[in-house]
Write a protein that holds these residues in place. Structure first.
Motif, mmCIF file in Angstrom:
data_model
loop_
_atom_site.group_PDB
_atom_site.id
_atom_site.type_symbol
_atom_site.label_atom_id
_atom_site.label_comp_id
_atom_site.label_asym_id
_atom_site.label_seq_id
_atom_site.Cartn_x
_atom_site.Cartn_y
_atom_site.Cartn_z
ATOM 1 N N ASN A 55 -4.427 8.399 -5.957
ATOM 2 C CA ASN A 55 -5.296 7.223 -6.064
ATOM 3 C C ASN A 55 -5.318 6.394 -4.782
ATOM 4 O O ASN A 55 -5.504 5.181 -4.835
ATOM 5 N N THR A 56 -5.167 7.043 -3.649
ATOM 6 C CA THR A 56 -5.090 6.335 -2.370
ATOM 7 C C THR A 56 -6.283 5.432 -2.120
ATOM 8 O O THR A 56 -6.121 4.278 -1.723
ATOM 9 N N GLN A 57 -7.481 5.916 -2.365
ATOM 10 C CA GLN A 57 -8.678 5.094 -2.115
ATOM 11 C C GLN A 57 -8.683 3.843 -2.985
ATOM 12 O O GLN A 57 -8.965 2.746 -2.511
ATOM 13 N N GLN A 58 -8.394 3.996 -4.237
ATOM 14 C CA GLN A 58 -8.384 2.856 -5.150
ATOM 15 C C GLN A 58 -7.271 1.876 -4.764
ATOM 16 O O GLN A 58 -7.479 0.662 -4.779
ATOM 17 N N ILE A 59 -6.110 2.411 -4.408
ATOM 18 C CA ILE A 59 -4.988 1.563 -3.996
ATOM 19 C C ILE A 59 -5.369 0.766 -2.751
ATOM 20 O O ILE A 59 -5.140 -0.443 -2.684
ATOM 21 N N ARG B 56 0.850 -1.205 0.000
ATOM 22 C CA ARG B 56 0.000 0.000 0.000
ATOM 23 C C ARG B 56 0.883 1.252 0.000
ATOM 24 O O ARG B 56 0.681 2.154 -0.810
ATOM 25 N N THR B 57 1.878 1.279 0.893
ATOM 26 C CA THR B 57 2.776 2.435 0.990
ATOM 27 C C THR B 57 3.529 2.657 -0.310
ATOM 28 O O THR B 57 3.651 3.792 -0.784
ATOM 29 N N LEU B 58 4.022 1.585 -0.903
ATOM 30 C CA LEU B 58 4.766 1.682 -2.159
ATOM 31 C C LEU B 58 3.922 2.324 -3.253
ATOM 32 O O LEU B 58 4.360 3.267 -3.921
ATOM 33 N N PHE B 59 2.696 1.846 -3.405
ATOM 34 C CA PHE B 59 1.839 2.372 -4.462
ATOM 35 C C PHE B 59 1.338 3.777 -4.154
ATOM 36 O O PHE B 59 1.214 4.601 -5.062
ATOM 37 N N ILE B 60 1.063 4.065 -2.899
ATOM 38 C CA ILE B 60 0.590 5.413 -2.539
ATOM 39 C C ILE B 60 1.703 6.435 -2.719
ATOM 40 O O ILE B 60 1.453 7.554 -3.180
ATOM 41 N N GLN B 61 2.946 6.063 -2.395
ATOM 42 C CA GLN B 61 4.063 6.987 -2.612
ATOM 43 C C GLN B 61 4.218 7.312 -4.093
ATOM 44 O O GLN B 61 4.561 8.430 -4.455
ATOM 45 N N SER B 62 3.966 6.328 -4.932
ATOM 46 C CA SER B 62 4.092 6.543 -6.376
ATOM 47 C C SER B 62 2.916 7.311 -6.957
ATOM 48 O O SER B 62 3.050 8.001 -7.965
ATOM 49 N N ASN B 63 1.755 7.170 -6.323
ATOM 50 C CA ASN B 63 0.556 7.774 -6.882
ATOM 51 C C ASN B 63 -0.436 8.146 -5.776
ATOM 52 O O ASN B 63 -1.488 7.525 -5.631
#
Length: 180
Positions: A75-79, A65-72
């Motif tokens: 889109n936190t909710q979708q991630i 979750r952290t990896l993808f949220i840092q990148s984008n």
């Protein structure tokens, strides 16, 4: 205390994964009897030895979750939704890990030894040990680190003093020894 316990848990998880993965490849040819696996499973359950791995999937999900949220971050909710969905799907694979742990125990203990261990873990003392073992390991690791830090500091001080003395000691010709 919580961070030390969490660090200890992660160390145990990593070590456990290494122990699980390494022998699986090298010993895959060895067949373990159903009786041996059953004894290992009963012992592992009595010892609550698998509970140390309960946090693996949530920790992996948090990291993902952290990896993808840092990148984008937009889109936190979708991630969050996708990570939770995938984590729940992967939770179905937990029995694979349990089986690997049973095999690790079966490869290291005879059926008789496993039965003795199970009998111990079914006692009040065995249950107490099982509950306290993660805390005791974390405290022991902390004590060892603290002791090591103290010894390291003392060693540096003593070596510095002795080197200072030996570098100032006169040599055979009456002059001070020079450092190179």
């Amino acid at each position: 205390m919580y961070l030390t316990l969490r660090h200890s848990l992660m160390s145990a998880v990593c070590a456990g994964l290494l122990l699980v993965g390494a022998p699986a490849a090298t010993l895959a040819q060895e067949e373990i009897s159903e009786e041996h696996l059953a004894a290992a499973r009963d012992t592992v359950r009595a010892a609550n030895a698998i509970r140390a791995f309960d946090d693996i999937l949530p920790l992996m999900a948090d990291r993902t979750r952290t990896l993808f949220i840092q990148s984008n971050p937009a889109n936190t909710q979708q991630i969050d939704a996708v990570v939770n969905e995938v984590a729940l799907e992967m939770a179905e694979r937990r029995p694979e890990l349990n089986q690997l742990v049973y095999e690790v125990w079966a490869r290291r203990f005879s059926i008789e030894e496993l039965k003795e261990l199970e009998a111990f873990y079914e006692t009040d003392l065995g249950q107490k040990y099982s509950r306290m073992e993660p805390e005791m390991r974390a405290l022991s690791i902390g004590a060892a680190k603290q002791w090591g830090d103290t010894i390291s500091t003392e060693m540096v001080t003593v070596v510095r003093e002795r080197l200072g003395q030996s570098l100032q000691a006169p040599d055979a010709s009456g002059g001070a020894t020079q450092s190179q």
